[in-house]
Scaffold this motif. Structure first.
Motif, PDB file in Angstrom:
ATOM      1  N   LYS A 194     -10.938   2.201  -0.663  1.00  0.00           N
ATOM      2  CA  LYS A 194     -12.098   1.985   0.274  1.00  0.00           C
ATOM      3  C   LYS A 194     -11.768   2.856   1.587  1.00  0.00           C
ATOM      4  CE  LYS A 194     -13.895  -2.585  -0.489  1.00  0.00           C
ATOM      5  NZ  LYS A 194     -13.856  -4.046   0.159  1.00  0.00           N
ATOM      6  N   LEU A 195     -10.408   3.115   1.763  1.00  0.00           N
ATOM      7  CA  LEU A 195      -9.691   3.948   2.650  1.00  0.00           C
ATOM      8  C   LEU A 195      -9.891   5.443   2.146  1.00  0.00           C
ATOM      9  CD1 LEU A 195      -6.684   1.889   3.671  1.00  0.00           C
ATOM     10  CD2 LEU A 195      -8.842   2.172   4.936  1.00  0.00           C
ATOM     11  N   GLU A 196     -10.470   5.754   1.188  1.00  0.00           N
ATOM     12  CA  GLU A 196     -10.662   6.958   0.545  1.00  0.00           C
ATOM     13  C   GLU A 196      -9.199   7.553   0.601  1.00  0.00           C
ATOM     14  OE1 GLU A 196     -13.541   8.967   2.483  1.00  0.00           O
ATOM     15  OE2 GLU A 196     -15.197   7.588   2.237  1.00  0.00           O
ATOM     16  N   LEU A 197      -8.186   6.829   0.083  1.00  0.00           N
ATOM     17  CA  LEU A 197      -6.954   7.454  -0.164  1.00  0.00           C
ATOM     18  C   LEU A 197      -6.881   7.713  -1.810  1.00  0.00           C
ATOM     19  CD1 LEU A 197      -4.736   5.506   2.311  1.00  0.00           C
ATOM     20  CD2 LEU A 197      -5.403   8.075   2.327  1.00  0.00           C
TER      21      LEU A 197
ATOM     22  N   GLN B 149       0.729  -1.309  -0.023  1.00  0.00           N
ATOM     23  CA  GLN B 149       0.344   0.061   0.009  1.00  0.00           C
ATOM     24  C   GLN B 149       0.935   1.269  -0.085  1.00  0.00           C
ATOM     25  OE1 GLN B 149      -2.833   0.286   3.129  1.00  0.00           O
ATOM     26  NE2 GLN B 149      -3.740  -1.921   2.647  1.00  0.00           N
ATOM     27  N   ALA B 150       1.890   1.073   0.878  1.00  0.00           N
ATOM     28  CA  ALA B 150       2.829   2.286   0.882  1.00  0.00           C
ATOM     29  C   ALA B 150       3.472   2.667  -0.516  1.00  0.00           C
ATOM     30  CB  ALA B 150       3.827   2.139   2.042  1.00  0.00           C
ATOM     31  N   ALA B 151       3.973   1.587  -1.210  1.00  0.00           N
ATOM     32  CA  ALA B 151       4.591   1.581  -2.329  1.00  0.00           C
ATOM     33  C   ALA B 151       3.631   2.049  -3.355  1.00  0.00           C
ATOM     34  CB  ALA B 151       5.045   0.165  -3.021  1.00  0.00           C
ATOM     35  N   VAL B 152       2.389   1.785  -3.442  1.00  0.00           N
ATOM     36  CA  VAL B 152       1.467   2.427  -4.769  1.00  0.00           C
ATOM     37  C   VAL B 152       1.288   3.629  -4.405  1.00  0.00           C
ATOM     38  CG1 VAL B 152      -0.997   2.177  -5.293  1.00  0.00           C
ATOM     39  CG2 VAL B 152       0.196   0.024  -4.936  1.00  0.00           C
TER      40      VAL B 152
END
Length: 387
Positions: A248-251, A214-217
């Motif tokens: 889903k986390l709205e990021l 997730q951090a890489a994306v």
């Protein structure tokens, strides 16, 4: 509002404009396709809007659905179809189908549904008929099934048609048609940051240990802003589940972007300025002057094979583009298309479109769209490319 339509179900003998009422809230324009009930049995059929009148008339059937968001035919193309109908003794729809690529047309999927209590309402004298067999088949399938599935159970197509017609006449069977496009626009999923870059970087730093993908994306999106989901996954090793989790986390947000299916063509180096010899220049000067006339007419450029006619064509196309116009170069057969396409692409780059029958359905549709949008101003193809 009343719309005048050409209906695909109308054979040549009854091919004429039909009047339909436009329902409240429906926006249609000439050149758009619609779904309408047609004939005594109100069979669902496809129609194309020819004109719209601000008037009222009793007893008209109503348009059920608009099949296009925008007109697919211009006024000039509708006029062309009308000319072809009179000239070549075809229906209006047959003319329109010659104008548009095959992928623009709809495939019809018909579903047959039994009326409530159809088995009990069937007369005793029809107990062993094809109609009774069709009723039993539908009953076994839950009361509704695609026409194609039911038809496959009858060896004689005429027997199926007669049975279905008998049941419809007795109001024991209804048919509902759904129009599905044969080719739709190809799209690609795009991911973009939904939060400020600083917030995304802070989240990536917190998740570096627990959710490194997730951090890489997020870090990659901080650098590029937005990109195709597939490429983001390839570059980071993440999966679509990771991308969906970030959504889903709205990021980030995910949306679909149309992608044109361009036919494969050989890479060509950009060509230099077009240089003409004395004879070519003489031919070009005469043709260019004729191009600028109010009524240019036609001209024959005569020369044996290899005499340099193509260079004159390229120079004329260049002048047409400089004047804000477009150009069409027709070839007698598909085999000549790649050779000319290479020369045109070297001279005019990505503004060149190619149209011929060897292209896939989706490729022909997308080349047509490029021309319609003005993205391609030079077209090369066989005779059907005139449309």
């Amino acid at each position: 509002m009343i719309a005048q339509l050409a209906v695909t179900a109308a054979v040549y003998a009854i091919d004429r404009p039909y009047s339909y009422r436009v329902p409240e809230g429906m926006t249609i324009r000439p050149g758009m396709r619609v779904r309408v009930p047609f004939g005594r049995g109100n069979r669902r059929s496809e129609g194309i809007v020819l004109s719209i009148q601000d008037t009222y008339q009793e007893g008209l059937k109503t348009i059920e659905q608009a099949l296009d968001d925008e007109p697919i035919l211009t006024y000039a193309q509708l006029q062309l179809a009308a000319f072809m109908k009179e000239r070549y003794f075809c229906t209006f729809y047959e003319a329109v189908k010659a104008i548009l690529p095959a992928g623009f047309w709809f495939g019809q999927k018909t579903t047959l549904t039994l009326a409530a209590g159809a088995q009990k309402k069937l007369p005793a004298g029809m107990a062993n008929s094809d109609a009774a067999r069709l009723v039993q088949l539908l009953h076994d399938l839950g009361g509704s099934a695609p026409e194609k599935t039911l038809r496959s159970q009858f060896e004689d197509p005429a027997a199926f048609d007669a049975a279905a017609q008998t049941l419809r006449r007795r109001r024991l069977l209804t048919a509902d048609a759904e129009f599905l496009p044969k080719s739709s626009e190809k799209t690609v999923k795009i991911a973009a940051l939904a939060v400020p870059q600083e917030e995304a970087e802070q989240f990536a730093a917190r998740k570096q240990a627990s959710a490194p993908l997730q951090a890489a994306v997020l870090r990659l999106l901080c650098a590029v802003g937005a990109g195709p989901c597939r490429e983001l996954c390839d570059l980071t090793g993440a999966s679509m589940a990771t991308v969906n989790r970030l959504q889903k986390l709205e990021l980030l947000t995910i949306y679909e972007k149309p992608v044109l299916r361009t036919p494969k063509r050989e890479e060509t180096a950009p060509a230099g300025p077009i240089r003409l010899n004395e004879e070519q220049q003489t031919a070009f000067d005469g043709l260019h002057a004729q191009m600028q006339a109010e009524k240019p007419g036609t001209a024959l450029l005569y020369g044996v094979t290899g005499s340099g006619k193509t260079a004159v064509y390229l120079a004329l196309i260049q002048k047409a583009l400089e004047a804000g116009k477009s150009a069409l170069l027709l070839v007698p057969e598909i085999a000549l298309t790649p050779q000319l396409l290479g020369k045109l692409s070297a001279q005019f780059g990505k503004t060149v479109a190619v149209l011929h029958s060897s292209l896939r359905v989706g490729e022909r549709c997308d080349e047509w769209r490029r021309i319609a949008r003005g993205d391609a101003r030079v077209a090369v193809g066989t005779r059907s490319a005139v449309f």
